[in-house]
Write a protein that holds these residues in place. Structure first.
Motif, PDB file in Angstrom:
ATOM      1  N   ARG A 102       0.843  -1.198   0.000  1.00 34.12           N
ATOM      2  CA  ARG A 102       0.000   0.000   0.000  1.00 34.12           C
ATOM      3  C   ARG A 102       0.878   1.248   0.000  1.00 34.12           C
ATOM      4  O   ARG A 102       0.678   2.168  -0.805  1.00 34.12           O
ATOM      5  CB  ARG A 102      -0.941   0.006   1.195  1.00 34.12           C
ATOM      6  CG  ARG A 102      -1.885   1.208   1.191  1.00 34.12           C
ATOM      7  CD  ARG A 102      -2.918   1.163   2.294  1.00 34.12           C
ATOM      8  NE  ARG A 102      -3.850   0.067   2.043  1.00 34.12           N
ATOM      9  CZ  ARG A 102      -4.192  -0.845   2.955  1.00 34.12           C
ATOM     10  NH1 ARG A 102      -3.703  -0.781   4.167  1.00 34.12           N
ATOM     11  NH2 ARG A 102      -5.037  -1.803   2.654  1.00 34.12           N
ATOM     12  N   LYS A 103       1.861   1.270   0.877  1.00 35.78           N
ATOM     13  CA  LYS A 103       2.745   2.438   0.988  1.00 35.78           C
ATOM     14  C   LYS A 103       3.552   2.651  -0.289  1.00 35.78           C
ATOM     15  O   LYS A 103       3.686   3.779  -0.772  1.00 35.78           O
ATOM     16  CB  LYS A 103       3.688   2.251   2.184  1.00 35.78           C
ATOM     17  CG  LYS A 103       4.659   3.385   2.401  1.00 35.78           C
ATOM     18  CD  LYS A 103       5.520   3.125   3.622  1.00 35.78           C
ATOM     19  CE  LYS A 103       6.474   4.263   3.885  1.00 35.78           C
ATOM     20  NZ  LYS A 103       7.316   4.000   5.060  1.00 35.78           N
ATOM     21  N   ASP A 108      -0.577   3.962  -2.508  1.00 37.13           N
ATOM     22  CA  ASP A 108      -0.740   5.326  -2.001  1.00 37.13           C
ATOM     23  C   ASP A 108       0.117   6.334  -2.773  1.00 37.13           C
ATOM     24  O   ASP A 108       0.593   7.312  -2.204  1.00 37.13           O
ATOM     25  CB  ASP A 108      -0.379   5.398  -0.509  1.00 37.13           C
ATOM     26  CG  ASP A 108      -1.374   4.654   0.362  1.00 37.13           C
ATOM     27  OD1 ASP A 108      -2.464   4.311  -0.136  1.00 37.13           O
ATOM     28  OD2 ASP A 108      -1.046   4.401   1.539  1.00 37.13           O
TER      29      ASP A 108
END
Length: 156
Positions: free
Chosen positions: A123-124, A128
């Motif tokens: 996700r990071k 994102d």
């Protein structure tokens, strides 16, 4: 830089075991320790040797999962690919990031503690951000890695 057979033998020996003492390398290549030391210094100064490091078993330190990520770079990410690669490799879980040809733009190798950790890092690193348009992950079952560089054969 030109290499003779002794230079290549020194490179071969040290890329297999960088911990060897100069005296041991000199003995293996048939040089005096001082001559061998000068050749090694020249190889470092010329940029042939880029560094040395200890290879750590990630499983022993709690990172049992190795993951390969295949990612596509968005139009936004293509503006500064170097910054994107630098951002990715700065994440401690990412071990390598390769800009490649073919179906995907990036192939990334990373290690994680478990599936939840993978989700957090993915996700990071990939979700994102506007730099990545899509990605797929693949868990590595097994791997063999040889980072040595094949050396040219020259007459002795």
């Amino acid at each position: 830089m030109e290499f003779d057979h002794i230079d290549l033998k020194i490179i071969d020996i040290l890329q297999k075991d960088a911990r060897l003492m100069n005296k041991q390398v000199a003995s293996e290549v048939g040089l005096a320790a001082s001559s061998c030391h000068e050749r090694i210094k020249r190889l470092w100064a010329s940029g042939v040797f880029l560094g040395t490091r200890t290879i750590v078993d990630p499983v022993q330190l709690g990172f049992p999962l190795s993951v390969v990520v295949f990612a596509k770079i968005s139009k936004t990410g293509q503006v500064n690919i170097d910054a994107l690669l630098d951002r990715l490799i700065a994440l401690s879980e990412i071990r390598s990031a390769h800009l490649v040809t073919g179906r995907y733009d990036l192939v990334i190798n990373m290690i994680v503690t478990d599936m939840n950790h993978l989700k957090t890092v993915a996700r990071k690193a990939f979700s994102d951000t506007e730099d990545i348009s899509s990605y797929e992950t693949a868990i590595t079952y097994d791997a063999r890695v040889d980072l040595s560089v094949p050396l040219p054969v020259i007459g002795t």
